[in-house]
Design a protein around this motif. Structure first.
Motif, short mmCIF file in Angstrom:
data_model
loop_
_atom_site.label_atom_id
_atom_site.label_comp_id
_atom_site.label_asym_id
_atom_site.label_seq_id
_atom_site.Cartn_x
_atom_site.Cartn_y
_atom_site.Cartn_z
N UNK A 98 0.81 -1.26 -0.10
CA UNK A 98 0.02 0.02 -0.10
C UNK A 98 0.84 1.32 0.08
N UNK A 99 0.61 2.20 -0.69
CA UNK A 99 1.37 3.46 -0.80
C UNK A 99 2.30 3.33 -1.59
N UNK A 100 3.13 2.46 -2.34
CA UNK A 100 4.11 2.30 -2.68
C UNK A 100 4.38 3.11 -4.01
N UNK A 101 5.59 3.94 -4.21
CA UNK A 101 5.53 4.58 -5.36
C UNK A 101 6.19 4.07 -6.57
N UNK A 102 5.91 4.00 -7.92
CA UNK A 102 6.64 3.34 -8.90
C UNK A 102 8.19 3.92 -8.82
N UNK A 103 8.87 2.55 -8.88
CA UNK A 103 10.41 2.91 -9.11
C UNK A 103 10.57 3.56 -10.49
N UNK A 104 11.73 4.24 -10.38
CA UNK A 104 12.48 4.76 -11.58
C UNK A 104 12.52 3.61 -12.80
N UNK A 105 12.24 3.78 -13.94
CA UNK A 105 12.21 2.94 -14.92
C UNK A 105 13.81 2.46 -15.04
N UNK A 106 13.70 1.16 -14.99
CA UNK A 106 15.00 0.29 -15.37
C UNK A 106 15.38 0.66 -16.64
N UNK A 107 16.87 0.09 -17.00
CA UNK A 107 17.01 0.26 -18.34
C UNK A 107 16.70 -0.94 -19.14
N UNK A 108 16.62 -2.21 -18.43
CA UNK A 108 15.80 -3.32 -19.13
C UNK A 108 14.33 -3.18 -19.49
N UNK A 109 13.90 -3.93 -20.57
CA UNK A 109 12.26 -3.75 -20.94
C UNK A 109 12.08 -5.29 -21.35
N UNK A 157 23.29 -4.89 -17.33
CA UNK A 157 22.44 -3.92 -16.49
C UNK A 157 21.22 -3.45 -17.39
N UNK A 158 21.29 -4.02 -18.43
CA UNK A 158 19.77 -3.60 -19.50
C UNK A 158 19.18 -4.90 -20.27
N UNK A 159 18.96 -5.63 -19.34
CA UNK A 159 18.42 -6.87 -20.06
C UNK A 159 17.10 -6.83 -20.67
N UNK A 160 17.00 -7.57 -21.53
CA UNK A 160 15.66 -7.65 -22.33
C UNK A 160 14.74 -8.94 -22.45
N UNK A 161 13.50 -8.76 -21.93
CA UNK A 161 12.80 -10.02 -22.25
C UNK A 161 11.73 -9.78 -23.35
N UNK A 162 11.24 -10.82 -24.03
CA UNK A 162 10.53 -10.89 -25.14
C UNK A 162 9.55 -11.79 -25.11
N UNK A 163 8.34 -11.70 -25.25
CA UNK A 163 7.09 -12.57 -25.21
C UNK A 163 6.49 -12.57 -26.46
N UNK A 181 20.57 -14.96 -29.84
CA UNK A 181 21.11 -15.52 -28.95
C UNK A 181 22.20 -14.45 -28.03
N UNK A 182 21.64 -14.36 -26.79
CA UNK A 182 22.40 -13.11 -26.06
C UNK A 182 21.95 -13.73 -24.35
N UNK A 183 23.23 -13.84 -23.63
CA UNK A 183 22.62 -14.15 -22.31
C UNK A 183 21.80 -13.00 -21.66
N UNK A 184 22.01 -12.01 -22.14
CA UNK A 184 21.14 -10.88 -21.58
C UNK A 184 19.61 -10.53 -22.24
#
Length: 267
Positions: A98-109, A157-163, A181-184
């Motif tokens: 409750x009341x948590x503020x949104x975190x500054x956006x990460x570099x990852x997406x 420090x900027x990982x990418x996930x794809x659905x 093919x990338x570990x990130x």
């Protein structure tokens, strides 16, 4: 005269008492013998029904010392009519803050294939994503996925996930995903032709998603088979309105999105 305890059991054989915890709805516990972990959805005389993160149900007896709660062995008991309040939960099943503020956006997406995918992810995981600072963006298809990934420039420090929709062996989508093919970068998907199918039919009051013959537009065919107006945008808004939590989604989508969130947030 010396008095004696009527209980002659040696101290080393006595079982220490454990707390009794009311089996209130949404309480998350683990059954000690099977390791099954889930939220309480029903408590009846002598039994409790748990639902895990993938929507699977298991019924267990209310036996003494039968469950773990917050790492401690407890005995579940039937809740009173007005039991103590339990922490509220988000639509994804996480404990709400409750009341948590949104975190500054990460570099990852996290990238998803289309607007409907993005709206469904927001519907269920939006609170979690804001707290974690994860931005979800949608793509118009994945045909150019390798170049999209290269342009993003994934790094530790900027990982990418794809659905990806319809990520099954032998599909066009699986061949495209194999070229990344990338570990990130983590590319995962669900087996459905469209994300509409990831919504459980029971949540929509239909027996099953209809089978649409090859060569026909799937969404248009679904609307026709179900007798819905031939307006896929309106149909999607109807579908989305019936999704209130993770319980309305199929396990294949739940697992895929949870993996993506873990990928882009784990240090």
């Amino acid at each position: 005269m010396r008095s004696y305890d009527p209980d002659l059991t040696p101290p080393w054989k006595k079982t220490k008492p454990v707390p009794e915890v009311p089996a209130d709805r949404d309480l998350v516990v683990e059954e000690v013998t099977t390791g099954f972990c889930g939220a309480v959805i029903r408590c009846e005389a002598g039994t409790v029904t748990l639902e895990d993160r993938f929507g699977k149900h298991r019924v267990f007896p209310l036996e003494p010392r039968g469950f773990l709660w917050e790492g401690e062995v407890v005995t579940l008991v039937r809740p009173s009519a007005a039991g103590p309040a339990r922490p509220a939960r988000t639509a994804s099943g996480s404990i709400a803050v409750p009341g948590a503020r949104a975190r500054v956006a990460r570099a990852g997406r996290i990238y998803v294939e289309g607007r409907h995918d993005a709206e469904l992810v927001e519907r269920v995981w939006g609170d979690d994503l804001r707290i974690e600072g994860v931005v979800v963006e949608y793509l118009e298809g994945v045909d150019d996925l390798p170049s999209i990934v290269a342009e993003f420039g994934p790094a530790p420090d900027a990982r990418l996930g794809v659905l990806v929709d319809h990520l099954v062996p032998g599909s066009k989508e699986s061949r495209i995903a194999a070229r990344v093919s990338s570990p990130d970068v983590l590319v995962v998907g669900h087996p459905y032709v469209d994300v509409w199918e990831a919504v459980k039919p029971s949540s929509l009051g239909i027996p099953a998603w209809p089978t649409v013959p090859r060569g026909q537009d799937w969404k248009t065919g679904v609307c026709r088979a179900l007798g819905w107006p031939a307006h896929t945008g309106a149909a999607w808004q109807h579908i989305l309105s019936r999704v209130t939590s993770y319980r309305d989604l199929e396990p294949e989508l739940l697992g895929a999105v949870e993996r993506l969130i873990d990928h882009v947030t784990v240090p």
